[in-house]
Design a protein around this motif. Structure first.
Motif, PDB file in Angstrom:
ATOM      1  N   ARG A   1      20.882 -46.299 -17.677  1.00 31.16           N
ATOM      2  CA  ARG A   1      22.161 -46.686 -17.074  1.00 31.16           C
ATOM      3  C   ARG A   1      22.180 -48.166 -16.729  1.00 31.16           C
ATOM      4  N   GLN A   2      21.062 -48.622 -16.193  1.00 27.51           N
ATOM      5  CA  GLN A   2      21.004 -50.046 -15.834  1.00 27.51           C
ATOM      6  C   GLN A   2      21.124 -50.936 -17.052  1.00 27.51           C
TER       7      GLN A   2
ATOM      8  N   LEU B   1      24.589 -51.230 -18.059  1.00 21.80           N
ATOM      9  CA  LEU B   1      25.352 -52.161 -17.215  1.00 21.80           C
ATOM     10  C   LEU B   1      25.083 -53.608 -17.627  1.00 21.80           C
ATOM     11  N   PHE B   2      23.803 -53.920 -17.864  1.00 21.94           N
ATOM     12  CA  PHE B   2      23.479 -55.268 -18.343  1.00 21.94           C
ATOM     13  C   PHE B   2      24.285 -55.592 -19.596  1.00 21.94           C
ATOM     14  N   ARG B   3      24.312 -54.629 -20.521  1.00 21.63           N
ATOM     15  CA  ARG B   3      25.001 -54.873 -21.785  1.00 21.63           C
ATOM     16  C   ARG B   3      26.495 -55.036 -21.554  1.00 21.63           C
ATOM     17  N   ALA B   4      27.030 -54.234 -20.612  1.00 21.31           N
ATOM     18  CA  ALA B   4      28.469 -54.349 -20.351  1.00 21.31           C
ATOM     19  C   ALA B   4      28.803 -55.730 -19.802  1.00 21.31           C
ATOM     20  N   VAL B   5      27.977 -56.217 -18.871  1.00 18.92           N
ATOM     21  CA  VAL B   5      28.264 -57.499 -18.229  1.00 18.92           C
ATOM     22  C   VAL B   5      27.976 -58.667 -19.164  1.00 18.92           C
ATOM     23  N   GLY B   6      27.290 -58.441 -20.248  1.00 20.45           N
ATOM     24  CA  GLY B   6      27.163 -59.508 -21.240  1.00 20.45           C
ATOM     25  C   GLY B   6      25.762 -59.836 -21.688  1.00 20.45           C
ATOM     26  N   ALA B   7      24.792 -58.930 -21.479  1.00 21.80           N
ATOM     27  CA  ALA B   7      23.469 -59.198 -22.034  1.00 21.80           C
ATOM     28  C   ALA B   7      23.450 -58.775 -23.481  1.00 21.80           C
ATOM     29  N   ARG B   8      23.036 -59.685 -24.358  1.00 20.20           N
ATOM     30  CA  ARG B   8      23.014 -59.352 -25.777  1.00 20.20           C
ATOM     31  C   ARG B   8      21.839 -58.423 -26.067  1.00 20.20           C
TER      32      ARG B   8
ATOM     33  N   PRO C   1      26.825 -50.340 -24.102  1.00 16.20           N
ATOM     34  CA  PRO C   1      27.346 -50.622 -22.765  1.00 16.20           C
ATOM     35  C   PRO C   1      27.974 -49.398 -22.108  1.00 16.20           C
ATOM     36  N   MET C   2      28.435 -48.447 -22.906  1.00 14.11           N
ATOM     37  CA  MET C   2      29.039 -47.249 -22.354  1.00 14.11           C
ATOM     38  C   MET C   2      28.049 -46.442 -21.518  1.00 14.11           C
TER      39      MET C   2
ATOM     40  N   LEU D   1      28.615 -46.132 -17.910  1.00 11.43           N
ATOM     41  CA  LEU D   1      29.731 -45.356 -17.378  1.00 11.43           C
ATOM     42  C   LEU D   1      29.456 -43.874 -17.401  1.00 11.43           C
ATOM     43  N   ARG D   2      28.808 -43.434 -18.440  1.00 13.88           N
ATOM     44  CA  ARG D   2      28.492 -42.017 -18.487  1.00 13.88           C
ATOM     45  C   ARG D   2      27.295 -41.824 -19.406  1.00 13.88           C
TER      46      ARG D   2
END
Lengths: 249, 826
Positions: B283-284, B287-294, B375-376, B379-380
């Motif tokens: 999950r973490q 979140l990193f990927r969602a916020v912009g970690a490639r 990144p999803m 969320l779930r």
């Protein structure tokens, strides 16, 4: 003041998302066309399964649609590589989720400046303090998420979403886990972001009180936009939702 | 991002500790191995070279250099002194009446005292008959002190009873072949009587200013009538240093495989542990990927985390390794007290150099999986990957298995050449890969019919069987690690069982139980004399006798050569005291030689072919192949008529075989005949086999060490993968609990499912392991496939152990899963 002229901050044409195949085929999004103007606060509403969260995820570049096209500013999401999409999210999009927004091992301040760390850039201290003041967190910056209340955590997430001065801020049920007082506080922060900083906010919610803070409310059902309400009020939104539920499928 | 991940590690102290332990183990072994090698090198180099000898004249063959030669050499220009060194048979008898075990062959264990070679450790040098000095180390082993009376067995069985006047530490000339460490030293005059008259070598000291090479040339001239070799001090010193270097590299090459295996086990554990660490952070990462970690940033962060752990683990391992090195040396023998320990800096550097890449390699797979988290996931929970067994995997798996079978069939015939053996080994690896790919299909096929049956046992059993059968990919993934671990255990057990049986096999086949074997008690390169053969043959009741003389020489058939043990024996021995079973031709040494089957295969020989045997290096003999007999790689490659051996070899008897109509009485009488000879052992064939097994002790040590490490791998793999499989199903379990499954039911379900998967993996592993082990011994020991002995006992114990470990391994996570969980923020 907010700038409503110019190209839309985000838009979609014929956006489709299909799961499964054959007998178990489900269309979460069924050809959605939508524009989100700059400097506007839009609420997306609908029953469970209407596709509102799917629309948000596809427009935010978190998920890939199976058909159609989407843009953030003038960048077309559907043709970007994973790296380019990620960079876009980092620099030009902000997120507030319902829960699990923050990394538990980083302090509030580190969470806020995370996009800059990922980009390898140093954040402008003035911009950071402006955002921190806007959300009202000055004294809690050194604390870990585990030491903050639910409302404070959501405000940290807002600060992170605002600090990069993005084209769009996408919020997915941001008040879902908050009580009414904290919800109102959070909505005021988002509203302030639109009015004072000229941000564009797209929010998925099922809370009529939250939708009342928006400039425009869109209603989804069965993967399509079926209704729109300008300058929504809580009661007006409730009526529209009830009307949708009673309509024959 | 790295900061966040590193801070997160503090939440999983157990996993981090395991990773660090794995890295530390690998590094400690590497550092210790390197240090032992380096220390051995430094210590040996410090001891090695004597600087006082200008020129050495040594006899070759089995002659003696007379005193008059020494006197002549002493008078040559440039020579300031000539010392004669005599060597001869001397066996020190301990308090128990048996020979004191000494590293030196008894034939050269006695010498005369010369001041240049002996460093007095206690007492004084012997001066007259009745006095002797003993090597200090040997004295310590035998519990002897200055002033004790000792018994020394000399050549031809004479017994001497001198008093110990002193202990010495020997300073050898350096290179092997020129000098050996003696056990006892007499005064020079006494040595002429007790040992053989004449000298083994003469050491010349040269005048300063004289060139040793000139003196050497001159000495060669003077000693022209004798079989000698002459070398200068510097030449011998250089040879000694080269010898030390080569020995040290041999030592390193022996120890480093242990380090390699330890590193491999470490890598396995690291890969396993990292997978589990990542599984709990999905999950973490989302979140990193969602916020912009490639994706690349995530991968690099995981690898950096691994590198940090590697550095910490390597530091720990280096400390342990430096402490471990002395312990390893102590294992090697009592000489350990005088070792200087060096090589720590280089060893530690090597440890770091090795730890970081190995850890990164082990964590690489996990880093790639982490980078693919979408990144999803923030969320779930991400929907599971396609769990259907893809046809392609099954097809590839079957293909690989077919290739492995083909390779094994193609290399069925035991062949000593390297390419077929390597091919067979590759076949094993390919086959294992094929089986692992086929495991999901196997799981589905085997488990599905049990579903209905299990239902009748109870709800927990039904859940267990269905859970395992309906998700064959996950079942196979969990079972796979178990298969590998159990497979390794069974493979090495098979090799060990086969090896053990092999060692005695030839002796059992060749030496009848009725034959009495007379051989030197010191073992190794010790030899008996023709007098001993006569004593044995003349014992009343003995009707047949023969003496085996052994030599290791390069046998040639045309351009092809092979190093073999050749036994020269009287032709009358075959069929009477020795009975090698001829599978082709005749066991008649008068017609030609009898060769081992392995030699026939190695050199591709046929009956009637000609072999060249350099029994005398100056006069090789050509012989005909008269017969082929069944033998293993460790035994005699060629039996040849003793008449063809040169006199020096004929006199050097490795064993005497006697037999008579009453075997028991023959043995008793021969024992009585050698009663006063502690340097001679009289026994039947079983004692000989026991000695052979002991001689192979090191080989067994290696196999059992691998075995032990395999057990470790298996245990780790099982615990980790079972824990992981339970953790991954936390939501499933939570739903079941909400719907009304009691904690007891859930625990039983998890235990049963884990046991079922473990059993599947273990049975598969045992099958693959025993088969692989059979091919392994076929490749390693050059034996036919059918020679493999299946270790039934070990396999049964391993299967039972696997079930027990699986049940225990499932206990902790199942308890954690059913514990009421406090609400955690964020």
């Amino acid at each position: 003041m907010a700038n409503r002229q110019g190209p839309p901050a985000a838009r979609a044409r014929g956006l489709t998302k299909v799961y499964g195949a054959g007998a178990s085929r489900v269309a979460a999004l069924d050809g959605v066309d939508v524009d989100f103007d700059r400097g506007r606060f839009t609420a997306i509403m609908g029953a469970s399964g209407s596709g509102k969260s799917t629309l948000l995820h596809c427009m935010a570049g978190l998920d890939r649609p199976t058909g159609g096209r989407a843009w953030i500013g003038d960048a077309e999401l559907t043709v970007l590589s994973d790296t380019a999409l990620t960079t876009l999210r980092r620099d030009r999009v902000g997120f507030v989720f319902q829960d699990f927004n923050l990394l538990p091992t980083l302090t509030a301040l580190e969470n806020i400046t995370l996009p800059f760390d990922l980009a390898g850039r140093r954040p402008d201290p003035a911009a950071v303090s402006r955002v921190v003041d806007a959300v009202g967190l000055g004294d809690r910056l050194g604390h870990r998420p585990g030491e903050l209340s639910g409302g404070q955590r959501q405000r940290v997430a807002c600060a992170r979403a605002l600090v990069t001065e993005p084209d769009v801020i996408f919020a997915d049920e941001p008040t879902g886990a908050l009580d009414s007082r904290n919800s109102a506080g959070l909505m005021r922060v988002l509203r302030h972001g639109v009015d004072a900083f000229g941000r564009t906010v797209v929010m998925v919610t099922h809370d009529p009180a939250a939708a009342a803070y928006a400039d425009r409310a869109l209603f989804l059902a069965d993967g399509r936009i079926v209704d729109e309400l300008a300058a929504p009020t809580a009661d007006g939104v409730l009526d529209r939702v009830r009307a949708l539920e009673e309509a024959p499928c | 991002m790295l900061t966040a991940m590193l801070r997160d590690l503090r939440a999983h102290p157990g996993r981090v500790a395991m990773t660090l332990a794995a890295i530390a183990l690998g590094v400690a072994t590497t550092v210790a191995a390197w240090m032992v090698g380096d220390s051995a090198s430094t210590t040996l180099a410090a001891h090695a070279v004597r600087a006082d000898v200008g020129v050495t004249v040594q006899q070759t063959g089995d002659t003696r250099l007379p005193e008059r030669l020494r006197q002549r050499l002493a008078g040559r220009p440039g020579v300031t002194g000539a010392t004669g060194i005599s060597t001869g048979r001397a066996g020190l008898v301990g308090r128990d009446g048996k020979l004191v075990p000494s590293p030196t062959v008894p034939d050269r264990a006695g010498t005369n005292w010369t001041a240049a070679r002996m460093r007095p450790a206690a007492g004084r040098a012997p001066a007259r008959a009745g006095e002797v000095a003993v090597d200090a180390g040997l004295a310590r082993t035998a519990g002897l002190r200055v002033g004790d009376r000792v018994r020394i067995v000399l050549g031809d069985g004479r017994l001497d009873r001198p008093t110990v006047t002193g202990l010495f530490r020997y300073r050898p000339l350096g290179a092997t072949g020129w000098d050996t460490t003696p056990a006892v030293a007499y005064a020079t005059a006494t040595a002429a009587h007790r040992l053989r008259p004449g000298y083994d070598r003469i050491e010349l000291t040269t005048a300063t200013g004289a060139d040793p090479r000139d003196v050497a040339r001159d000495a060669r001239d003077v000693a022209r009538g004798y079989h000698v070799r002459v070398a200068t001090g510097p030449e011998i010193a250089a040879a000694a240093r080269a010898q030390v270097r080569s020995d040290v590299w041999d030592l390193r090459l022996t120890l480093l495989p242990f380090a390699a295996v330890a590193l491999l086990v470490g890598a396995f554990v690291i890969a396993n542990t990292f997978t589990m660490l990542m599984a709990q952070r999905v999950r973490q990462i989302g979140l990193f990927r969602a916020v912009g970690a490639r994706a690349g940033q995530v991968r690099r962060a995981v690898l950096s985390e691994a590198a940090v752990l590697a550095l910490i683990g390597a530091t720990l391992g280096a400390l342990i390794g430096v402490a471990l090195a002395p312990a390893v040396v102590t294992l090697a023998g009592p000489e350990a007290a005088e070792v200087t320990y060096t090589g720590a800096p280089a060893g530690i550097a090597l440890g770091y150099l090795v730890a970081v890449p190995v850890t990164l390699l082990a964590a690489y797979g996990t880093s790639r999986r982490a980078s693919r988290v979408p990144p999803m996931a923030a969320l779930r929970p991400v929907p599971a990957e396609a769990r259907t067994v893809t046809r392609r995997r099954g097809a590839i798996g079957s293909g690989l298995l077919a290739v492995a079978l083909a390779v094994t069939v193609a290399t069925l015939r035991p062949d000593g050449a390297n390419p077929p053996r390597i091919a067979a080994l590759c076949g094993i690896v390919i086959g294992v890969a094929g089986v692992l790919l086929l495991t999901p299909a196997l799981a589905a096929v085997v488990l599905r019919p049990f579903g209905r049956l299990a239902g009748r046992v109870g709800p927990a059993a039904r859940l267990a069987v269905r859970g395992a059968a309906r998700d064959p990919r996950r079942t196979a993934g969990t079972a796979g690690a178990i298969t590998i671990g159990i497979g390794l255990i069974c493979a090495f057990a098979t090799v060990a069982a086969t090896f053990e049986q092999l060692i005695g096999a030839t002796t059992r086949a060749t030496v009848p139980s009725a034959t009495t074997v007379v051989r030197p008690a010191a073992g190794g390169d010790a030899r008996l004399t023709p007098a001993d053969l006569r004593t044995a043959a003349r014992t009343p009741g003995v009707t047949a006798s023969a003496a085996a003389r052994d030599a290791i020489i390069t046998v040639a058939h045309g351009p092809d050569t092979s190093i073999q043990k050749v036994t020269a024996i009287e032709p009358r021995a075959l069929g009477t005291v020795l009975t090698p079973r001829a599978t082709a031709g005749r066991a008649d040494l008068r017609r030609g030689v009898l060769i081992a089957r392995s030699l026939r295969d190695t050199l591709d020989l046929r009956l009637g072919d000609t072999l060249t045997l350099p029994l005398d290096p100056h006069a090789p003999v050509r012989v005909r192949v008269a017969g082929v007999y069944e033998a293993t790689e460790a035994s005699a490659g060629v039996y040849v008529d003793a008449a063809l051996a040169p006199p020096s070899l004929r006199r050097s008897i490795a064993a005497v075989y006697v037999a008579g109509p009453d075997p028991a009485s023959v043995r008793d009488r021969v024992r009585a005949a050698f009663r006063d000879r502690p340097d001679v052992a009289v026994s039947g064939r079983e004692a000989v086999i026991a000695e052979q097994v002991t001689a192979q002790r090191f080989g067994f040590l290696v196999i059992y060490a691998m075995f032990g490490l395999s057990v470790l791998v298996a245990a780790f793999g099982m615990v980790n993968t079972l824990t992981l499989s339970v953790t991954e199903r936390a939501r499933e379990i939570a739903v079941l609990r909400a719907l009304g499954a009691t904690p007891r039911l859930v625990r039983r379900w998890i235990r049963l499912e884990s046991t079922l998967i473990a059993l599947l993996g273990a049975v598969l592993g045992a099958t693959v392991g025993v088969t692989g082990g059979a091919v392994l011994q076929h490749a390693m020991l050059v034996q036919p496939l059918t020679a493999a002995r299946i270790p039934y006992a070990t396999t049964a114990i391993t299967l039972a152990g696997a079930v027990v470990v699986a049940t225990l391994a499932a206990a902790l996570p199942s308890h954690t899963a059913t514990r009421p969980r406090p609400e955690r923020p964020t």
